[in-house]
Design an enzyme around this catalytic site. Structure first.
Site, PDB file in Angstrom:
ATOM      1  N   ASN A  34      -9.054 -24.510   1.345  1.00 22.82           N
ATOM      2  CA  ASN A  34      -8.636 -23.905   2.611  1.00 22.82           C
ATOM      3  C   ASN A  34      -7.123 -24.050   2.740  1.00 22.82           C
ATOM      4  OD1 ASN A  34      -8.259 -22.992   5.208  1.00 22.82           O
ATOM      5  ND2 ASN A  34      -9.913 -24.204   6.103  1.00 22.82           N
ATOM      6  N   ASN A  71      -6.930 -18.814   9.770  1.00 24.03           N
ATOM      7  CA  ASN A  71      -7.851 -17.683   9.587  1.00 24.03           C
ATOM      8  C   ASN A  71      -9.304 -18.131   9.463  1.00 24.03           C
ATOM      9  OD1 ASN A  71      -8.136 -18.650   6.956  1.00 24.03           O
ATOM     10  ND2 ASN A  71      -6.815 -17.088   6.041  1.00 24.03           N
ATOM     11  N   ASP A  72      -9.594 -19.380   9.803  1.00 21.71           N
ATOM     12  CA  ASP A  72     -10.971 -19.867   9.672  1.00 21.71           C
ATOM     13  C   ASP A  72     -11.936 -19.046  10.519  1.00 21.71           C
ATOM     14  OD1 ASP A  72     -10.017 -21.753   7.960  1.00 21.71           O
ATOM     15  OD2 ASP A  72     -10.432 -23.482   9.239  1.00 21.71           O
ATOM     16  N   GLY A  79     -14.356 -22.027   5.061  1.00 19.54           N
ATOM     17  CA  GLY A  79     -12.939 -21.851   5.338  1.00 19.54           C
ATOM     18  C   GLY A  79     -12.026 -21.686   4.148  1.00 19.54           C
ATOM     19  N   ASP A 101      -9.966 -19.930   1.227  1.00 22.35           N
ATOM     20  CA  ASP A 101      -9.317 -18.632   1.346  1.00 22.35           C
ATOM     21  C   ASP A 101      -8.383 -18.365   0.167  1.00 22.35           C
ATOM     22  OD1 ASP A 101      -7.122 -20.289   1.949  1.00 22.35           O
ATOM     23  OD2 ASP A 101      -7.386 -20.035   4.111  1.00 22.35           O
ATOM     24  N   ASP A 147     -21.154  -6.542 -10.488  1.00 15.69           N
ATOM     25  CA  ASP A 147     -22.376  -7.168  -9.991  1.00 15.69           C
ATOM     26  C   ASP A 147     -23.576  -6.239 -10.184  1.00 15.69           C
ATOM     27  OD1 ASP A 147     -23.627  -9.332  -8.278  1.00 15.69           O
ATOM     28  OD2 ASP A 147     -24.024  -7.590  -7.010  1.00 15.69           O
ATOM     29  N   GLU A 173     -23.035  -7.443 -15.155  1.00 17.31           N
ATOM     30  CA  GLU A 173     -24.091  -8.435 -14.952  1.00 17.31           C
ATOM     31  C   GLU A 173     -25.444  -7.777 -15.172  1.00 17.31           C
ATOM     32  OE1 GLU A 173     -25.844 -11.499 -11.552  1.00 17.31           O
ATOM     33  OE2 GLU A 173     -25.221  -9.474 -11.026  1.00 17.31           O
TER      34      GLU A 173
END
Length: 614
Positions: A137, A142-143, A162, A164, A329, A358
């Site tokens: 974090n 920006n949490d 949190g 980032d 993905d 994947e």
């Protein structure tokens, strides 16, 4: 957009609007000089389909307009000629009476020199996989973001913690020092979902970083600063689905934008139905068109407008971030012919780029089908360079945990690698001991440090590009709880109040410090080990729980011996005479000790031996 379409890429400054009719334009910017000169602009706003776009800018012309069922959408295809110059131009929207109702300012940007020739990740790289919310974090401001539903709750393993982009930027020196040369980030695009949004796989805006992770410009800052330290960035993308809270879900462009929007069903996840000659249409459809989970609507890439949108989105991020690769993905869940178009669009625009798909199957024949150069019975081809090698990961785990017998134990690795003939190019795959979706390798190996070192050595010296999950270097585990929330635990030291700080060694155990030194030594040696990057591979049938293989080229020869047994083993070197000269000198790359290779060599219990033959 033409299906041989090439690189489309955008920047992320906001579009400015002269009026309020138009709410959104995607992509927000484009570049001059792409191989494909056609650009799709998706315009959204109340009754925008009733308007007529006009552009007066040299070299740019409206090629065609496409209307859909929903009159709030207008798809404009522009032709960007070779004589167009980078700059800002205005798109005017007029009614049938030639009166301007709205307008947007749009920018055509210059491409960086040699942008199309960017170099992707390759076998000389080692990839560090990060789940951003759980790593560090770097900006507590920006949490929590007003208007975003899922709030920070570090005590909830399914919640946001949190971490980032700023935290990753602050950690680049740590990552580089360990010897990693590439970072793969789990998705950081907006996921404005009510809960469990931390993982990033429920996109609600394909052109915007989630503000709880940071901003688009911070993502680009990360890429630039990483490049300065010799680290490439690999972006995790999802073409198969979006998040249920995506902005278009309340007002879909057309009925077939999403598969089964009014009566969805969950995919059966049976990927083999695509190749199974006896599969029913029912089962095949329930794999392809089923939703991954109820909060991930299944995108219908057979819709040509959506297909163009998704291709352009990928190209936009490549250009904007200066990416070196994409991890795609749920590769096989999307329409297979769209994935052919998507891979070819990317690779035609960036010939030296790299992508791994994947395909979570333990059968190498299933993976092989998707790779570029594979000659399939049905004639299907794609431009996909490589895949995530799940079969090899599973074989490694079994090799190290099964009791030795004629057909169990280390023979698993030997036999799995013997299947490489199925692949067009097995050296293009990404290999790994674990990732964000499975128990950590230390847990899989029952927290046996000796076996753990064997696993790390194998993936660091085997064919392909190795990837390691964050925290592997300090023996992170999830024993007793294999939930995703626990597997993706916080990296110690990523938060100011952490009692243990892996970045500074504070509170680490002796074993954790020793393993980090081992990995650092191994990966930094690997940076210049050209035989590992692109050398040939010859392996020998395991004997008494000891597996031996060689990597070599004209410059270098490396011998790797893995002893999984609880006893010291005496290895007969005469078996390897086709590659070893009696009396040759070798250096142990971990200890630096030099030895002479004669008839026999002793290898310690549950230990790897990596010898550089001089």
């Amino acid at each position: 957009m033409k299906k041989n379409l090439i690189c489309l890429i955008f920047l992320i400054s906001p579009v400015t609007f002269a009026k309020h009719t138009i709410e959104r334009v995607e992509p927000p910017f484009w570049w001059k000089g792409m191989n494909n000169t056609e650009l799709q602009m998706m315009v959204y706003g109340e009754s925008v389909a009733e308007l007529i776009p006009e552009i007066e800018y040299d070299g740019i012309a409206v090629k065609r307009m496409v209307l859909v069922e929903n009159r709030n959408y207008l798809f404009i295809y522009l032709d960007i000629g070779s004589d167009a110059t980078p700059g800002e131009f205005t798109v005017q929207f007029k009614n049938n009476e030639d009166r301007m109702i709205d307008s947007i300012d749009y920018r055509l940007l210059p491409r960086k020199k040699d942008a199309a020739l960017r170099k992707g990740y390759d076998n000389s790289d080692v990839v560090y996989l990060i789940t951003p919310d759980r790593f560090a974090n770097g900006d507590t401001r920006n949490d929590d973001i007003e208007g975003m539903k899922d709030k920070v709750n570090r005590g909830d393993k399914w919640g946001r913690h949190g971490g980032d982009i700023r935290g990753i930027i602050n950690s680049l020196d740590y990552i580089a020092d360990l010897g990693f040369t590439a970072i793969w980030l789990n998705p950081v695009l907006e996921n404005n979902q009510p809960k469990a949004s931390y993982h990033g796989y429920s996109t609600t805006d394909f052109f915007k970083v989630d503000p709880r992770f940071g901003t688009n410009s911070q993502y680009r800052e990360l890429s630039g600063k990483a490049r300065d330290k010799g680290i490439k960035i690999i972006m995790d993308m999802i073409m198969n689905h979006c998040g249920s809270e995506h902005w278009w879900m309340d007002d879909l462009p057309c009925d077939d934008w999403i598969n089964n929007p009014d009566d969805f069903f969950i995919t059966n996840h049976r990927r083999t139905t695509l190749r199974d000659p006896y599969a029913s249409n029912y089962d095949r459809r329930h794999f392809i068109d089923g939703w991954f989970v109820p909060t991930m609507p299944d995108l219908n890439q057979k819709n040509p407008l959506l297909a163009d949108y998704l291709i352009q989105n990928a190209l936009w991020w490549i250009e904007y971030l200066n990416l070196a690769g994409i991890r795609m993905d749920t590769y096989s869940y999307s329409d297979m012919y769209f994935m052919k178009d998507w891979t070819c669009a990317v690779m035609n625009e960036y010939p030296d780029f790299n992508i791994c798909g994947e395909e979570w199957s333990l059968n190498p024949a299933v993976l092989a089908y998707w790779q570029k150069g594979k000659e399939n019975p049905d004639g299907y081809t794609s431009c996909l360079p490589g895949l995530l090698d799940f079969p090899l990961q599973n074989a490694l785990k079994n090799a190290l945990t099964e009791q030795k017998s004629w057909n169990a134990g280390m023979i698993n690795l030997y036999e799995m690698l013997s299947n490489d003939f199925l692949y067009a190019d097995p050296f293009k795959h990404v290999i790994f001991p674990d990732n964000h979706d499975m128990s950590r390798i230390f847990t899989q190996l029952n927290e046996d440090i000796g076996l753990f070192k064997l696993a790390i050595t194998f993936f660091a010296t085997m064919r392909g590009t190795p990837q390691f999950y964050y925290g592997t270097e300090i023996l992170m585990s999830n024993t007793g709880d294999n939930s995703h929330g626990n597997i993706r635990s916080d990296f110690p030291g990523g938060w100011e109040d952490d009692e243990v700080n892996a970045f500074t060694n504070q509170g680490l155990t002796k074993a954790q410090r020793e393993i980090r030194r081992f990995i650092k030594k191994l990966l930094n040696w690997r940076k210049t080990a050209t035989a590992i990057h692109g050398g040939k591979l010859i392996h020998f049938v395991p004997v008494n729980g000891v597996y031996t293989y060689f990597r070599f080229n004209d410059e270098m020869k490396v011998m790797v011996i893995l002893n999984k047994t609880a006893n010291r083993q005496n290895v007969d070197l005469t078996r390897f005479s086709e590659l070893l000269v009696k009396g040759a000198t070798a250096k142990n790359i971990i200890t630096g000790r030099e030895i002479t290779l004669n008839n026999n060599l002793t290898v310690d219990s549950k230990q790897p031996l990596i010898l550089e033959i001089e």
